[in-house]
Design a protein around this motif. Structure first.
Motif, PDB file in Angstrom:
ATOM      1  N   ILE A  45       7.420  15.777   6.052  1.00  0.00           N
ATOM      2  CA  ILE A  45       6.090  16.382   6.170  1.00  0.00           C
ATOM      3  C   ILE A  45       5.021  15.298   6.215  1.00  0.00           C
ATOM      4  N   SER A  46       5.085  14.346   5.288  1.00  0.00           N
ATOM      5  CA  SER A  46       4.113  13.252   5.253  1.00  0.00           C
ATOM      6  C   SER A  46       4.200  12.402   6.514  1.00  0.00           C
ATOM      7  N   THR A  47       5.421  12.115   6.941  1.00  0.00           N
ATOM      8  CA  THR A  47       5.612  11.251   8.101  1.00  0.00           C
ATOM      9  C   THR A  47       5.075  11.893   9.376  1.00  0.00           C
ATOM     10  N   LEU A  48       5.443  13.147   9.617  1.00  0.00           N
ATOM     11  CA  LEU A  48       4.988  13.834  10.826  1.00  0.00           C
ATOM     12  C   LEU A  48       3.475  14.047  10.810  1.00  0.00           C
ATOM     13  N   GLY A  49       2.936  14.379   9.624  1.00  0.00           N
ATOM     14  CA  GLY A  49       1.490  14.528   9.503  1.00  0.00           C
ATOM     15  C   GLY A  49       0.765  13.221   9.772  1.00  0.00           C
ATOM     16  N   GLY A  50       1.320  12.128   9.267  1.00  0.00           N
ATOM     17  CA  GLY A  50       0.722  10.815   9.500  1.00  0.00           C
ATOM     18  C   GLY A  50       0.778  10.394  10.950  1.00  0.00           C
ATOM     19  N   ILE A  51       1.897  10.695  11.619  1.00  0.00           N
ATOM     20  CA  ILE A  51       2.025  10.362  13.039  1.00  0.00           C
ATOM     21  C   ILE A  51       1.018  11.155  13.861  1.00  0.00           C
ATOM     22  N   LEU A  52       0.871  12.445  13.538  1.00  0.00           N
ATOM     23  CA  LEU A  52      -0.108  13.279  14.242  1.00  0.00           C
ATOM     24  C   LEU A  52      -1.517  12.740  14.053  1.00  0.00           C
ATOM     25  N   GLN A  53      -1.844  12.377  12.827  1.00  0.00           N
ATOM     26  CA  GLN A  53      -3.189  11.868  12.547  1.00  0.00           C
ATOM     27  C   GLN A  53      -3.442  10.549  13.266  1.00  0.00           C
ATOM     28  N   THR A  54      -2.466   9.661  13.254  1.00  0.00           N
ATOM     29  CA  THR A  54      -2.613   8.376  13.942  1.00  0.00           C
ATOM     30  C   THR A  54      -2.762   8.576  15.442  1.00  0.00           C
ATOM     31  N   ALA A  55      -2.031   9.549  15.989  1.00  0.00           N
ATOM     32  CA  ALA A  55      -2.136   9.846  17.417  1.00  0.00           C
ATOM     33  C   ALA A  55      -3.538  10.320  17.784  1.00  0.00           C
ATOM     34  N   LEU A  56      -4.148  11.120  16.902  1.00  0.00           N
ATOM     35  CA  LEU A  56      -5.509  11.596  17.158  1.00  0.00           C
ATOM     36  C   LEU A  56      -6.512  10.439  17.151  1.00  0.00           C
ATOM     37  N   TYR A  57      -6.229   9.420  16.348  1.00  0.00           N
ATOM     38  CA  TYR A  57      -7.110   8.258  16.261  1.00  0.00           C
ATOM     39  C   TYR A  57      -6.874   7.258  17.387  1.00  0.00           C
ATOM     40  N   SER A  58      -5.717   7.322  18.034  1.00  0.00           N
ATOM     41  CA  SER A  58      -5.283   6.238  18.915  1.00  0.00           C
ATOM     42  C   SER A  58      -6.280   5.925  20.022  1.00  0.00           C
ATOM     43  N   ASP A  59      -6.820   6.956  20.666  1.00  0.00           N
ATOM     44  CA  ASP A  59      -7.761   6.723  21.767  1.00  0.00           C
ATOM     45  C   ASP A  59      -9.025   6.054  21.248  1.00  0.00           C
ATOM     46  N   PHE A  60      -9.515   6.538  20.101  1.00  0.00           N
ATOM     47  CA  PHE A  60     -10.711   5.932  19.519  1.00  0.00           C
ATOM     48  C   PHE A  60     -10.441   4.485  19.118  1.00  0.00           C
ATOM     49  N   LEU A  61      -9.295   4.215  18.498  1.00  0.00           N
ATOM     50  CA  LEU A  61      -8.980   2.855  18.076  1.00  0.00           C
ATOM     51  C   LEU A  61      -8.900   1.907  19.274  1.00  0.00           C
ATOM     52  N   TYR A  62      -8.382   2.406  20.381  1.00  0.00           N
ATOM     53  CA  TYR A  62      -8.318   1.586  21.604  1.00  0.00           C
ATOM     54  C   TYR A  62      -9.721   1.212  22.055  1.00  0.00           C
ATOM     55  N   VAL A  63     -10.610   2.204  22.108  1.00  0.00           N
ATOM     56  CA  VAL A  63     -11.997   1.950  22.523  1.00  0.00           C
ATOM     57  C   VAL A  63     -12.688   1.040  21.516  1.00  0.00           C
ATOM     58  N   TYR A  64     -12.417   1.251  20.233  1.00  0.00           N
ATOM     59  CA  TYR A  64     -13.031   0.446  19.161  1.00  0.00           C
ATOM     60  C   TYR A  64     -12.639  -1.022  19.301  1.00  0.00           C
ATOM     61  N   LEU A  65     -11.357  -1.294  19.472  1.00  0.00           N
ATOM     62  CA  LEU A  65     -10.887  -2.678  19.599  1.00  0.00           C
ATOM     63  C   LEU A  65     -11.395  -3.310  20.894  1.00  0.00           C
ATOM     64  N   LYS A  66     -11.510  -2.513  21.932  1.00  0.00           N
ATOM     65  CA  LYS A  66     -11.973  -3.008  23.221  1.00  0.00           C
ATOM     66  C   LYS A  66     -13.456  -3.351  23.202  1.00  0.00           C
ATOM     67  N   SER A  67     -14.225  -2.660  22.330  1.00  0.00           N
ATOM     68  CA  SER A  67     -15.682  -2.856  22.297  1.00  0.00           C
ATOM     69  C   SER A  67     -16.075  -4.221  21.749  1.00  0.00           C
ATOM     70  N   GLN A  68     -15.222  -4.818  20.867  1.00  0.00           N
ATOM     71  CA  GLN A  68     -15.448  -6.172  20.330  1.00  0.00           C
ATOM     72  C   GLN A  68     -16.849  -6.346  19.752  1.00  0.00           C
ATOM     73  N   GLY A  69     -17.214  -5.384  18.875  1.00  0.00           N
ATOM     74  CA  GLY A  69     -18.491  -5.538  18.166  1.00  0.00           C
ATOM     75  C   GLY A  69     -19.675  -4.890  18.812  1.00  0.00           C
ATOM     76  N   ARG A  70     -19.570  -4.483  20.099  1.00  0.00           N
ATOM     77  CA  ARG A  70     -20.685  -3.804  20.743  1.00  0.00           C
ATOM     78  C   ARG A  70     -20.693  -2.334  20.345  1.00  0.00           C
ATOM     79  N   LYS A  71     -21.817  -1.664  20.589  1.00  0.00           N
ATOM     80  CA  LYS A  71     -21.898  -0.239  20.303  1.00  0.00           C
ATOM     81  C   LYS A  71     -20.828   0.478  21.106  1.00  0.00           C
ATOM     82  N   ILE A  72     -20.116   1.372  20.462  1.00  0.00           N
ATOM     83  CA  ILE A  72     -18.990   2.035  21.098  1.00  0.00           C
ATOM     84  C   ILE A  72     -19.494   3.191  21.944  1.00  0.00           C
ATOM     85  N   GLU A  73     -19.190   3.163  23.230  1.00  0.00           N
ATOM     86  CA  GLU A  73     -19.567   4.222  24.140  1.00  0.00           C
ATOM     87  C   GLU A  73     -18.321   5.019  24.505  1.00  0.00           C
ATOM     88  N   ILE A  74     -18.427   6.331  24.326  1.00  0.00           N
ATOM     89  CA  ILE A  74     -17.286   7.201  24.567  1.00  0.00           C
ATOM     90  C   ILE A  74     -17.457   7.888  25.908  1.00  0.00           C
TER      91      ILE A  74
END
Length: 215
Positions: free
Chosen positions: A184-213
């Motif tokens: 339960i914890s593992t699957l819930g954590g994977i789901l949550q990380t997946a929801l963050y994945s797109d944002f984290l990609y944009v966040y890391l790509k922004s390199q300190g600039r304001k994040i534009e979605i």
């Protein structure tokens, strides 16, 4: 406790202080979802129902109290504390979060009825895992609505995303040494990380600039 869980807990705690610092420094709560905080408070209250019934360790007790109290404090600031609450953007914080609170609770309860040895604490804990994996959706929806995310708000969300990632590493570590896994914890954590994945990609790509979605 292993290093991965410790880092995850520190990242989770750091996310709270980042958010409080952002609010205090900017004197506003622009871009922050009150509805996400509401869901997180429900998550922690359900998960830590046993807070004063069972003692595991001082570390465990302190962290539980901090998660509940800091979440409640942020809710108070965003919705009730002047002048901060005057800047709350309720128009863009429009995700219908209550629509999956009640159906989710009913579903978990019905599933749990198949197991005669599951009690109230286990049902609440299970539900809190699934609810936490979805609690960030109102915040992500708000960012999509405004099309941008302040740098420090991005740091807050990135901390939450990496916190869940390190918890996955923690479960892998535990499984490697004990061959036990909490599905339960593992699957819930994977789901949550997946929801963050797109944002984290944009966040890391922004390199300190304001994040534009982009939509």
């Amino acid at each position: 406790m292993n290093i991965f869980r410790f880092i995850a807990d520190l990242l989770h705690l750091t996310s709270f202080f980042i958010l409080i610092f952002k609010i205090r420094k900017s004197m506003n709560v622009v871009g922050l979802s009150y509805k996400s905080k509401e869901l997180y408070l429900v998550v922690f209250l359900l998960r830590y129902l046993d807070l004063f019934l069972y003692f595991v360790s001082f570390y465990n007790t302190i962290m539980k109290i901090l998660y509940i109290s800091l979440t409640a404090y942020l809710i108070y600031i965003i919705r009730f504390r002047r002048p901060y609450c005057l800047t709350y953007d309720s128009q863009n914080d429009s995700f219908p979060h209550l629509k999956f609170i009640y159906p989710g609770a009913a579903l978990v309860t019905l599933i749990s009825l198949d197991y005669s040895n599951i009690g109230l604490f286990e049902i609440c804990w299970t539900y809190s895992i699934w609810l936490e994996s979805l609690a960030i959706l109102p915040q992500l929806h708000m960012i999509q609505q405004t099309k941008e995310c302040e740098n420090i708000t991005g740091h807050y969300m990135a901390s939450l995303g990496f916190y869940r990632f390190f918890y996955i590493l923690n479960w892998i570590y535990v499984y490697y040494y004990t061959e036990k896994i909490q599905w339960i914890s593992t699957l819930g954590g994977i789901l949550q990380t997946a929801l963050y994945s797109d944002f984290l990609y944009v966040y890391l790509k922004s390199q300190g600039r304001k994040i534009e979605i982009s939509v």
